[in-house]
Design a protein around this motif. Structure first.
Motif, PDB file in Angstrom:
ATOM      1  N   ALA A 172      10.874 -11.079  37.956  1.00  0.00           N
ATOM      2  CA  ALA A 172      11.851 -10.327  37.168  1.00  0.00           C
ATOM      3  C   ALA A 172      12.268  -9.056  37.892  1.00  0.00           C
ATOM      4  CB  ALA A 172      11.274  -9.999  35.793  1.00  0.00           C
ATOM      5  N   ALA A 173      11.317  -8.425  38.589  1.00  0.00           N
ATOM      6  CA  ALA A 173      11.634  -7.205  39.330  1.00  0.00           C
ATOM      7  C   ALA A 173      12.573  -7.481  40.497  1.00  0.00           C
ATOM      8  CB  ALA A 173      10.348  -6.556  39.835  1.00  0.00           C
ATOM      9  N   LEU A 174      12.509  -8.692  41.049  1.00  0.00           N
ATOM     10  CA  LEU A 174      13.338  -9.050  42.199  1.00  0.00           C
ATOM     11  C   LEU A 174      14.647  -9.716  41.796  1.00  0.00           C
ATOM     12  CD1 LEU A 174      10.569 -10.468  44.581  1.00  0.00           C
ATOM     13  CD2 LEU A 174      11.679  -8.224  44.699  1.00  0.00           C
ATOM     14  N   ALA A 175      14.855  -9.922  40.494  1.00  0.00           N
ATOM     15  CA  ALA A 175      16.044 -10.626  40.014  1.00  0.00           C
ATOM     16  C   ALA A 175      17.286  -9.757  40.141  1.00  0.00           C
ATOM     17  CB  ALA A 175      15.841 -11.065  38.567  1.00  0.00           C
ATOM     18  N   GLY A 216      18.480 -16.156  48.403  1.00  0.00           N
ATOM     19  CA  GLY A 216      19.460 -16.214  47.320  1.00  0.00           C
ATOM     20  C   GLY A 216      19.049 -15.316  46.170  1.00  0.00           C
ATOM     21  N   ALA A 217      19.985 -15.113  45.252  1.00  0.00           N
ATOM     22  CA  ALA A 217      19.737 -14.255  44.089  1.00  0.00           C
ATOM     23  C   ALA A 217      18.848 -14.971  43.080  1.00  0.00           C
ATOM     24  CB  ALA A 217      21.066 -13.879  43.441  1.00  0.00           C
ATOM     25  N   LEU A 218      17.988 -14.199  42.422  1.00  0.00           N
ATOM     26  CA  LEU A 218      17.139 -14.723  41.364  1.00  0.00           C
ATOM     27  C   LEU A 218      17.731 -14.336  40.008  1.00  0.00           C
ATOM     28  CD1 LEU A 218      13.596 -13.864  42.776  1.00  0.00           C
ATOM     29  CD2 LEU A 218      14.858 -16.021  42.950  1.00  0.00           C
ATOM     30  N   LEU A 219      17.613 -15.243  39.047  1.00  0.00           N
ATOM     31  CA  LEU A 219      18.190 -15.036  37.728  1.00  0.00           C
ATOM     32  C   LEU A 219      17.207 -14.319  36.810  1.00  0.00           C
ATOM     33  CD1 LEU A 219      19.628 -18.646  37.274  1.00  0.00           C
ATOM     34  CD2 LEU A 219      20.828 -16.640  38.163  1.00  0.00           C
ATOM     35  N   GLY A 220      17.729 -13.513  35.903  1.00  0.00           N
ATOM     36  CA  GLY A 220      16.902 -12.953  34.852  1.00  0.00           C
ATOM     37  C   GLY A 220      16.686 -14.015  33.785  1.00  0.00           C
ATOM     38  N   ARG A 221      15.480 -14.141  33.299  1.00  0.00           N
ATOM     39  CA  ARG A 221      15.170 -15.199  32.335  1.00  0.00           C
ATOM     40  C   ARG A 221      14.518 -14.619  31.083  1.00  0.00           C
ATOM     41  NH1 ARG A 221      18.400 -19.348  33.510  1.00  0.00           N
ATOM     42  NH2 ARG A 221      17.705 -20.689  35.222  1.00  0.00           N
ATOM     43  N   ASP A 222      14.477 -15.434  30.046  1.00  0.00           N
ATOM     44  CA  ASP A 222      13.740 -15.135  28.822  1.00  0.00           C
ATOM     45  C   ASP A 222      12.540 -16.094  28.830  1.00  0.00           C
ATOM     46  OD1 ASP A 222      12.730 -14.889  26.254  1.00  0.00           O
ATOM     47  OD2 ASP A 222      14.691 -14.746  25.299  1.00  0.00           O
ATOM     48  N   ARG A 262       3.093 -13.125  37.986  1.00  0.00           N
ATOM     49  CA  ARG A 262       4.163 -13.764  38.767  1.00  0.00           C
ATOM     50  C   ARG A 262       5.518 -13.488  38.119  1.00  0.00           C
ATOM     51  NH1 ARG A 262      -0.335 -16.453  39.924  1.00  0.00           N
ATOM     52  NH2 ARG A 262      -0.524 -17.669  41.863  1.00  0.00           N
ATOM     53  N   ALA A 263       5.570 -13.569  36.789  1.00  0.00           N
ATOM     54  CA  ALA A 263       6.832 -13.335  36.093  1.00  0.00           C
ATOM     55  C   ALA A 263       7.314 -11.907  36.282  1.00  0.00           C
ATOM     56  CB  ALA A 263       6.668 -13.651  34.605  1.00  0.00           C
ATOM     57  N   LEU A 264       6.397 -10.945  36.290  1.00  0.00           N
ATOM     58  CA  LEU A 264       6.790  -9.557  36.515  1.00  0.00           C
ATOM     59  C   LEU A 264       7.414  -9.382  37.895  1.00  0.00           C
ATOM     60  CD1 LEU A 264       3.806  -7.585  34.919  1.00  0.00           C
ATOM     61  CD2 LEU A 264       6.210  -7.453  34.216  1.00  0.00           C
ATOM     62  N   TRP A 314       8.278  -7.654  27.002  1.00  0.00           N
ATOM     63  CA  TRP A 314       8.640  -6.645  27.993  1.00  0.00           C
ATOM     64  C   TRP A 314      10.029  -6.994  28.517  1.00  0.00           C
ATOM     65  CZ3 TRP A 314       3.540  -6.691  31.368  1.00  0.00           C
ATOM     66  CH2 TRP A 314       2.505  -6.104  30.611  1.00  0.00           C
ATOM     67  N   ARG A 315      10.898  -5.966  28.586  1.00  0.00           N
ATOM     68  CA  ARG A 315      12.210  -6.141  29.193  1.00  0.00           C
ATOM     69  C   ARG A 315      12.156  -5.516  30.579  1.00  0.00           C
ATOM     70  NH1 ARG A 315      17.946  -3.690  28.423  1.00  0.00           N
ATOM     71  NH2 ARG A 315      19.271  -5.489  28.884  1.00  0.00           N
ATOM     72  N   VAL A 316      12.474  -6.312  31.585  1.00  0.00           N
ATOM     73  CA  VAL A 316      12.401  -5.856  32.970  1.00  0.00           C
ATOM     74  C   VAL A 316      13.816  -5.631  33.478  1.00  0.00           C
ATOM     75  CG1 VAL A 316      11.542  -6.359  35.289  1.00  0.00           C
ATOM     76  CG2 VAL A 316      10.280  -7.186  33.292  1.00  0.00           C
TER      77      VAL A 316
END
Length: 439
Positions: A40-43, A242-248, A35-37, A85-87
């Motif tokens: 992150a790909a859609l962020a 809406g826009a999705l944020l990049g997270r750690d 789910r996180a991948l 992993w950095r997406v």
């Protein structure tokens, strides 16, 4: 009946000579990692994924996103410690070809993503993937305006003709056979022009905790989600565009994959500690604390993790596993070793998983001397003295770990294709023997 597996190498399941006493570091959650991948790909900005699970299913997801133009760098975290992993999100593109393997999350979560690609994306996978239900996602995407070629099968292989956007809006879906149909639409929903409103029309909805996981993770990256639990209409989920944020994000241990190790403590009357067990989680595997306690164990959650101890006795259980169906194989294995009968209910949908898990469990446990009968929605298990023999896995990771649990108490159990555990639990044989070596 489950299909007859091809003969492969047999793994002698280790037999426990005494009570297990071990600390087992369980790898990260497949459900959270995949789910996180996707999120992150859609962020709209880069994100970090710390301690991701590296397994067949998660590597298939990462490779699929790379095929559609997403850059995923593997290395250490931004602080220089731990695997991460950095997406790097980018414009999704086709033509692309995606191998889903036999991963439900990949085959269901990525067709909605592919509608946002600029070009066609072809999906294919293992032979078993052709038999797994996908119609809920396909029909819903078509209703939302997507063009999908599947030759009318409602299943793989298929091609999604992405045009860079999807209108979205309200859609009905019968998710009785898989909650992933709902999660798939919600995950991409923020990127649809009108968002998405998913209305479940079926009479049952299995694995509801996985939908809650999806909602929590969407909210964590800035999405606005209305749910039945938050006062919304029953059976309806709405995601605002809406826009999705990049997270750690740090991935939790996979609590469902902790099951065989906790079962080892229960079956041998021993003790197993799983570090980093979260105090609060949406993972279905957290219910193991309740279920295995009822079956004869006890647990203590500390700042370090979960300490689970067996009492030396294993009791039967009557339990509805509709929300936590993936736990059924391991619970069935423990129930086959109990001192009283068990009834496992609410899991008719397991007939559509990696294999027909109900038929497979019935056949394999009975061939070791057990007494298991299928019911309309589950299994009835009457404990009997078991003997050694071959335990077939049908390329299903949870069948393999179920056989290993039985092998702890029954000498001479041999697991066919134990390597299938790499789907979600890499190095399971080594983790298993190391646990026993610590006894």
């Amino acid at each position: 009946m489950a299909p007859t597996p091809a003969p492969t190498a047999l793994w002698p399941a280790p037999h426990a000579s005494g009570a297990v006493d071990a600390t087992v570091h369980v790898p990260g959650s497949k459900s959270v990692t995949n789910r996180a991948l996707v999120l992150a790909a859609l962020a709209s900005e880069p994100g970090w994924l710390r301690r991701p699970l590296r397994s067949r299913d998660t590597l298939l997801m990462a490779d699929a996103l790379r095929a559609m133009g997403i850059e995923i760098e593997e290395g250490v975290g931004p602080d220089g410690t731990g695997e991460a992993w950095r997406v790097l999100p980018a414009g999704l593109r086709g033509p692309a070809t995606v191998d889903v393997g036999n991963a439900g999350t990949v085959m269901r979560f990525l067709p909605p993503v592919a509608t946002l690609a600029d070009g066609p994306v072809h999906f294919d996978g293992d032979p078993r993937s052709y038999e797994r239900p996908l119609h809920g996602v396909i029909d819903a995407l078509r209703a939302l305006g997507a063009r999908i070629d599947d030759d009318g099968r409602g299943a793989l292989p298929l091609t999604v003709h992405g045009v860079g956007a999807l209108d979205g809006g309200p859609v009905e879906v019968d998710a009785s056979s898989s909650s992933q149909f709902v999660s798939a639409l919600l995950l991409s929903g923020p990127r649809f022009n009108q968002g998405v409103e998913v209305r479940h029309t079926g009479s049952t909805l299995p694995s509801l905790p996985h939908i809650r996981m999806t909602v929590d993770m969407l909210r964590a990256v800035g999405a606005q989600v209305d749910t039945p639990e938050s006062g919304g209409e029953p059976g309806v989920w709405r995601v605002t565009p809406g826009a999705l944020l990049g997270r750690d994000l740090t991935v939790e241990p996979d609590l469902s994959n902790a099951q065989p190790f906790l079962a080892a403590a229960l079956v041998t009357g021993g003790r197993v500690v799983v570090p980093d067990w979260p105090a609060r989680t949406t993972q279905p595997g957290d219910r193991l604390r309740e279920i295995f306690t009822e079956m004869g164990g006890s647990c203590r959650l500390t700042d370090y993790g979960l300490e689970f101890t067996g009492s030396g006795s294993v009791h039967g259980i009557d339990v509805d596993l509709g929300d936590v169906g993936e736990l059924t194989p391991g619970i069935a294995a423990v129930a086959a070793l109990a001192d009283s009968p068990s009834t496992l209910r609410g899991v008719a949908h397991l007939r559509l998983h990696e294999t027909d898990r109900l038929a497979a469990l019935t056949k394999e446990i009975n061939e070791l001397g057990g007494d298991v009968t299928e019911t309309a929605d589950g299994l009835h298990i009457r404990p009997r003295p078991l003997h050694g023999g071959v335990f077939h896995t049908y390329e299903d990771h949870r069948m393999a770990t179920a056989g290993a649990i039985i092998g702890l108490a029954v000498e001479g159990v041999r697991i066919e294709n134990v390597a299938t555990t790499a789907k979600t639990l890499p190095d399971f044989p080594d983790l298993w023997t190391a646990m026993l070596g610590a006894a």
